[in-house]
Design a protein around this motif. Structure first.
Motif, PDB file in Angstrom:
ATOM      1  N   LYS A 126       0.802  -1.142   0.117  1.00 14.62           N
ATOM      2  CA  LYS A 126      -0.044  -0.054   0.016  1.00 14.62           C
ATOM      3  C   LYS A 126       0.757   1.337  -0.005  1.00 14.62           C
ATOM      4  O   LYS A 126       0.323   2.425  -0.241  1.00 14.62           O
ATOM      5  N   THR A 127       1.999   1.204   0.352  1.00 12.53           N
ATOM      6  CA  THR A 127       2.985   2.395   0.567  1.00 12.53           C
ATOM      7  C   THR A 127       4.351   2.230   0.184  1.00 12.53           C
ATOM      8  O   THR A 127       4.702   0.889   0.196  1.00 12.53           O
ATOM      9  N   ASP A 128       5.252   2.908  -0.076  1.00 15.55           N
ATOM     10  CA  ASP A 128       6.605   2.849  -0.527  1.00 15.55           C
ATOM     11  C   ASP A 128       7.425   3.591   0.659  1.00 15.55           C
ATOM     12  O   ASP A 128       8.553   3.722   0.343  1.00 15.55           O
ATOM     13  N   MET A 129       6.807   4.033   1.782  1.00 18.46           N
ATOM     14  CA  MET A 129       7.279   4.707   2.662  1.00 18.46           C
ATOM     15  C   MET A 129       8.148   3.799   3.597  1.00 18.46           C
ATOM     16  O   MET A 129       7.925   2.490   3.717  1.00 18.46           O
ATOM     17  N   LYS A 130       9.127   4.177   4.294  1.00 26.08           N
ATOM     18  CA  LYS A 130      10.037   3.197   5.027  1.00 26.08           C
ATOM     19  C   LYS A 130       9.763   3.948   6.595  1.00 26.08           C
ATOM     20  O   LYS A 130      10.001   5.079   6.708  1.00 26.08           O
ATOM     21  N   LEU A 131      10.051   3.082   7.624  1.00 25.49           N
ATOM     22  CA  LEU A 131      10.568   3.463   9.033  1.00 25.49           C
ATOM     23  C   LEU A 131      12.016   3.464   9.205  1.00 25.49           C
ATOM     24  O   LEU A 131      12.401   2.721   8.880  1.00 25.49           O
ATOM     25  N   ALA A 132      12.328   4.740   9.595  1.00 24.98           N
ATOM     26  CA  ALA A 132      14.043   5.196   9.556  1.00 24.98           C
ATOM     27  C   ALA A 132      14.272   4.772  11.068  1.00 24.98           C
ATOM     28  O   ALA A 132      13.575   4.681  11.838  1.00 24.98           O
ATOM     29  N   THR A 133      15.752   4.214  11.180  1.00 26.47           N
ATOM     30  CA  THR A 133      15.965   4.009  12.361  1.00 26.47           C
ATOM     31  C   THR A 133      16.742   5.103  13.044  1.00 26.47           C
ATOM     32  O   THR A 133      17.195   4.873  14.388  1.00 26.47           O
ATOM     33  N   SER A 134      16.825   6.203  12.347  1.00 25.62           N
ATOM     34  CA  SER A 134      17.623   7.416  13.110  1.00 25.62           C
ATOM     35  C   SER A 134      16.917   8.883  12.421  1.00 25.62           C
ATOM     36  O   SER A 134      15.927   8.632  11.301  1.00 25.62           O
ATOM     37  N   THR A 135      17.118   9.847  12.940  1.00 27.12           N
ATOM     38  CA  THR A 135      16.477  11.177  12.340  1.00 27.12           C
ATOM     39  C   THR A 135      16.764  11.231  11.023  1.00 27.12           C
ATOM     40  O   THR A 135      17.933  11.026  10.325  1.00 27.12           O
ATOM     41  N   THR A 136      15.619  11.873  10.182  1.00 27.85           N
ATOM     42  CA  THR A 136      15.840  11.902   8.854  1.00 27.85           C
ATOM     43  C   THR A 136      16.385  13.166   8.518  1.00 27.85           C
ATOM     44  O   THR A 136      16.752  13.415   7.290  1.00 27.85           O
ATOM     45  N   LYS A 137      16.668  14.102   9.660  1.00 33.41           N
ATOM     46  CA  LYS A 137      17.314  15.488   9.323  1.00 33.41           C
ATOM     47  C   LYS A 137      18.771  15.250   9.112  1.00 33.41           C
ATOM     48  O   LYS A 137      19.376  16.423   9.018  1.00 33.41           O
ATOM     49  N   GLY A 138      19.124  14.032   9.324  1.00 32.78           N
ATOM     50  CA  GLY A 138      20.930  14.027   9.317  1.00 32.78           C
ATOM     51  C   GLY A 138      21.643  14.690  10.502  1.00 32.78           C
ATOM     52  O   GLY A 138      20.802  15.102  11.527  1.00 32.78           O
ATOM     53  N   THR A 139      22.834  14.323  10.620  1.00 35.51           N
ATOM     54  CA  THR A 139      23.429  14.968  11.883  1.00 35.51           C
ATOM     55  C   THR A 139      25.018  15.110  11.528  1.00 35.51           C
ATOM     56  O   THR A 139      25.643  14.831  10.463  1.00 35.51           O
ATOM     57  N   GLY A 140      25.266  16.178  12.402  1.00 30.98           N
ATOM     58  CA  GLY A 140      26.829  16.953  12.194  1.00 30.98           C
ATOM     59  C   GLY A 140      26.914  17.802  11.102  1.00 30.98           C
ATOM     60  O   GLY A 140      25.662  17.864  10.491  1.00 30.98           O
ATOM     61  N   ALA A 141      27.939  18.257  10.936  1.00 32.21           N
ATOM     62  CA  ALA A 141      28.245  19.324   9.689  1.00 32.21           C
ATOM     63  C   ALA A 141      28.948  18.663   8.734  1.00 32.21           C
ATOM     64  O   ALA A 141      29.978  17.704   8.798  1.00 32.21           O
ATOM     65  N   GLU A 142      28.454  19.077   7.276  1.00 32.95           N
ATOM     66  CA  GLU A 142      29.302  18.542   6.200  1.00 32.95           C
ATOM     67  C   GLU A 142      30.839  18.621   6.309  1.00 32.95           C
ATOM     68  O   GLU A 142      31.108  19.632   6.366  1.00 32.95           O
ATOM     69  N   GLY A 143      31.398  17.533   5.835  1.00 32.41           N
ATOM     70  CA  GLY A 143      33.009  17.664   6.154  1.00 32.41           C
ATOM     71  C   GLY A 143      33.521  17.106   7.346  1.00 32.41           C
ATOM     72  O   GLY A 143      34.589  16.616   7.453  1.00 32.41           O
ATOM     73  N   ASP A 144      32.613  16.968   8.578  1.00 31.54           N
ATOM     74  CA  ASP A 144      33.165  16.247   9.688  1.00 31.54           C
ATOM     75  C   ASP A 144      32.997  14.713   9.603  1.00 31.54           C
ATOM     76  O   ASP A 144      32.276  14.223   8.811  1.00 31.54           O
ATOM     77  N   ALA A 145      33.829  14.199  10.473  1.00 30.41           N
ATOM     78  CA  ALA A 145      33.950  12.784  10.302  1.00 30.41           C
ATOM     79  C   ALA A 145      32.663  12.218  10.587  1.00 30.41           C
ATOM     80  O   ALA A 145      32.278  10.894  10.157  1.00 30.41           O
ATOM     81  N   ASP A 146      31.810  12.555  11.546  1.00 31.22           N
ATOM     82  CA  ASP A 146      30.662  11.748  11.808  1.00 31.22           C
ATOM     83  C   ASP A 146      29.472  12.519  11.239  1.00 31.22           C
ATOM     84  O   ASP A 146      28.153  12.278  11.579  1.00 31.22           O
ATOM     85  N   TYR A 147      29.523  13.222   9.956  1.00 31.90           N
ATOM     86  CA  TYR A 147      28.575  13.719   9.141  1.00 31.90           C
ATOM     87  C   TYR A 147      27.705  12.598   8.603  1.00 31.90           C
ATOM     88  O   TYR A 147      28.079  11.654   7.892  1.00 31.90           O
ATOM     89  N   VAL A 148      26.221  12.850   8.588  1.00 30.28           N
ATOM     90  CA  VAL A 148      25.304  11.932   8.126  1.00 30.28           C
ATOM     91  C   VAL A 148      24.412  12.894   7.535  1.00 30.28           C
ATOM     92  O   VAL A 148      23.645  13.657   8.095  1.00 30.28           O
ATOM     93  N   ALA A 149      24.236  12.737   6.191  1.00 24.88           N
ATOM     94  CA  ALA A 149      23.329  13.593   5.114  1.00 24.88           C
ATOM     95  C   ALA A 149      21.924  13.383   5.550  1.00 24.88           C
ATOM     96  O   ALA A 149      21.514  12.371   5.955  1.00 24.88           O
ATOM     97  N   PRO A 150      21.145  14.343   5.393  1.00 24.32           N
ATOM     98  CA  PRO A 150      19.883  14.191   5.452  1.00 24.32           C
ATOM     99  C   PRO A 150      19.245  13.270   4.481  1.00 24.32           C
ATOM    100  O   PRO A 150      19.727  12.965   3.381  1.00 24.32           O
ATOM    101  N   ALA A 151      18.156  12.383   5.034  1.00 29.80           N
ATOM    102  CA  ALA A 151      17.630  11.301   4.155  1.00 29.80           C
ATOM    103  C   ALA A 151      16.899  12.051   3.056  1.00 29.80           C
ATOM    104  O   ALA A 151      16.268  13.360   3.043  1.00 29.80           O
ATOM    105  N   THR A 152      16.600  11.388   1.873  1.00 33.38           N
ATOM    106  CA  THR A 152      15.969  11.928   0.922  1.00 33.38           C
ATOM    107  C   THR A 152      14.771  11.037   0.220  1.00 33.38           C
ATOM    108  O   THR A 152      13.943  11.486  -0.316  1.00 33.38           O
ATOM    109  N   GLY A 153      14.805   9.824   0.860  1.00 34.36           N
ATOM    110  CA  GLY A 153      13.544   8.742   0.327  1.00 34.36           C
ATOM    111  C   GLY A 153      12.612   8.950   1.246  1.00 34.36           C
ATOM    112  O   GLY A 153      12.576   9.895   2.222  1.00 34.36           O
ATOM    113  N   LYS A 154      11.403   8.589   0.918  1.00 31.12           N
ATOM    114  CA  LYS A 154      10.069   8.640   1.686  1.00 31.12           C
ATOM    115  C   LYS A 154      10.194   8.052   3.015  1.00 31.12           C
ATOM    116  O   LYS A 154      10.195   6.614   3.000  1.00 31.12           O
ATOM    117  N   SER A 155      10.558   8.424   4.030  1.00 30.44           N
ATOM    118  CA  SER A 155      10.924   7.777   5.333  1.00 30.44           C
ATOM    119  C   SER A 155      10.363   8.759   6.681  1.00 30.44           C
ATOM    120  O   SER A 155      10.290   9.940   6.487  1.00 30.44           O
TER     121      SER A 155
END
Length: 426
Positions: free
Chosen positions: A197-226
């Motif tokens: 019925k849907t192509d959405m997913k339940l994420a295991t962490s925030t979809t907003k991303g974490t850290g600042a781009e260029g940092d070692a712990d940077y995680v980019a914001p999600a772009t898929g339907k989640s």
């Protein structure tokens, strides 16, 4: 489980449903109650497959209308638990206990009894125990654009509290402790996404991303339907249990980021969080509920975030996920500290009688000091509260206008024993 010391037999309850009768001496029982949040049955009377279903809302008017309907459905949706676990006998052989799915509840319940505090030796498992009626489900919404929702601040009020900036929103819900003991509340949470019925997913962490781009712990914001969804709970400040008041308090609950120590992520595998909340004991007289105390009520909600504008597939009103939540209740161990009294004084020579309620208290509890028999001429009455090894503080005492000789005041209990001294001056 504690009941008042003067109780000598099982107290009567109006419309009570007796679901457990013990015909032998039962010692040190641990009782766990599972309240199945939402009431959609699948035809299996012993199943626990109850779920909340979150739907996508894409415009302000539809979201507000749907939330208003959910709010009406949730008005009687708070959870109350009653039981009598001290067993008394008239013949020395037969003993009776009961656990009741409170007649005020709108949920089915099943209950388990263990013979040990570690909850390993199960000796009883009930079937589903209905309270007599229930509403279909707890409503939650995926609100990708973080549209505002308004909730009346009290029954009949024209002033609204706004829910703002929340992408995952659920109807106001609360758990209320109507028993005479402190309870630890744990929760097991399971999510489900129907990929037909849907192509959405339940994420295991925030979809907003974490850290600042260029940092070692940077995680980019999600772009898929989640959507990143989690269960949260916190003590309510309200002690009335009024549905409208609790709804307004839920609405005023500001968004907060996921905290691993306190929250439960909704995923497709069951996750259990022990001691999600602690419910303080209510005031109970001879087995009959009297009133809630500070901490007797806890609020809970589904919250989180989602990708506002998915890159490959936009949000549709048919996108949904389901969540099953089962709460368990067990006796809570809360450290309480002694309240003692020093030497009280009176300018008129009429030393007052001083009491404290409660007589022992946990850190953060509100303690009420009552001084009676104060001389009429002693109109300047204060109390000094001194923590063990700490600095004394002064509590202003307020005169009872009816008696003129009784004064009361309150203070917040610190994490340690205190001594109270009342000084009555002219």
């Amino acid at each position: 489980m504690e009941t008042p010391a003067e109780t000598k037999k099982t107290p009567a309850l109006s419309n009570k449903v007796v679901i457990i009768a013990a015909t032998a001496v039962i010692a040190a029982l641990a009782i766990v109650a599972f309240l199945l949040l939402s009431g959609r049955r699948d035809g299996n009377a012993t199943g626990i497959g109850y779920a909340t279903e979150a739907k996508v809302m894409l415009d302000q008017d539809s979201l507000q209308a749907a939330f208003d309907e959910a709010l009406r459905n949730a008005q009687d949706g708070n959870i109350g638990l009653k039981y009598q676990n001290d067993a008394f006998s008239s013949n020395g052989t037969d003993f009776e206990c009961y656990i009741v799915n409170s007649e005020a509840n709108k949920y089915d319940m099943f209950l388990t009894i263990y013979a040990d505090a570690e909850l390993t030796d199960q000796i009883f498992l009930s079937g589903l125990v209905p309270p007599g009626s229930g509403f279909e489900n707890i409503t939650a919404f995926i609100n990708p654009y973080a549209l505002e929702i308004e909730v009346p601040e009290s029954e009949g009020s024209t002033t609204n509290v706004r829910i703002s900036g929340q992408q995952i929103v659920s109807a106001p819900m609360a758990i209320q402790n109507k028993t005479a003991m402190d309870l630890s509340v744990s929760a097991t949470v399971t999510g489900e996404v129907d990929l037909t019925k849907t192509d959405m997913k339940l994420a295991t962490s925030t979809t907003k991303g974490t850290g600042a781009e260029g940092d070692a712990d940077y995680v980019a914001p999600a772009t898929g339907k989640s959507a990143f969804v989690y269960l949260q709970a916190k003590p309510a400040t309200d002690t009335t249990g009024a549905a409208a008041t609790l709804a307004a308090e839920c609405a005023a609950w500001a968004p907060s980021a996921y905290a691993e120590a306190t929250d439960v992520i909704v995923g497709t595998r069951a996750v259990t969080k022990d001691n999600l909340a602690t419910l303080r004991a209510a005031t109970v007289n001879s087995g009959t509920f009297v009133s809630y105390n500070a901490g007797s009520i806890a609020l809970f909600r589904l919250t989180g975030d989602c990708v506002a504008a998915p890159r490959a597939s936009e949000w549709k009103t048919t996108d949904t996920f389901k969540t099953t939540i089962a709460f368990t209740f067990a006796p809570a161990t809360i450290e309480k500290y002694a309240i003692t009294f020093g030497t009280h004084t009176s300018a008129a020579g009429a030393v007052p009688t001083v009491t404290a309620s409660p007589t022992t208290a946990a850190a953060g509890d509100t303690v009420t000091i009552t001084a009676t028999g104060v001389a009429v001429s002693d109109t300047n009455v204060t109390a000094t509260v001194t923590p063990a090894g700490g600095t004394a503080s002064t509590v202003t005492m307020t005169q009872d206008a009816t008696t003129n000789t009784t004064y009361t005041g309150t203070f917040t209990m610190p994490a340690g024993a205190v001594e109270i001294v009342v000084n009555a001056a002219a």
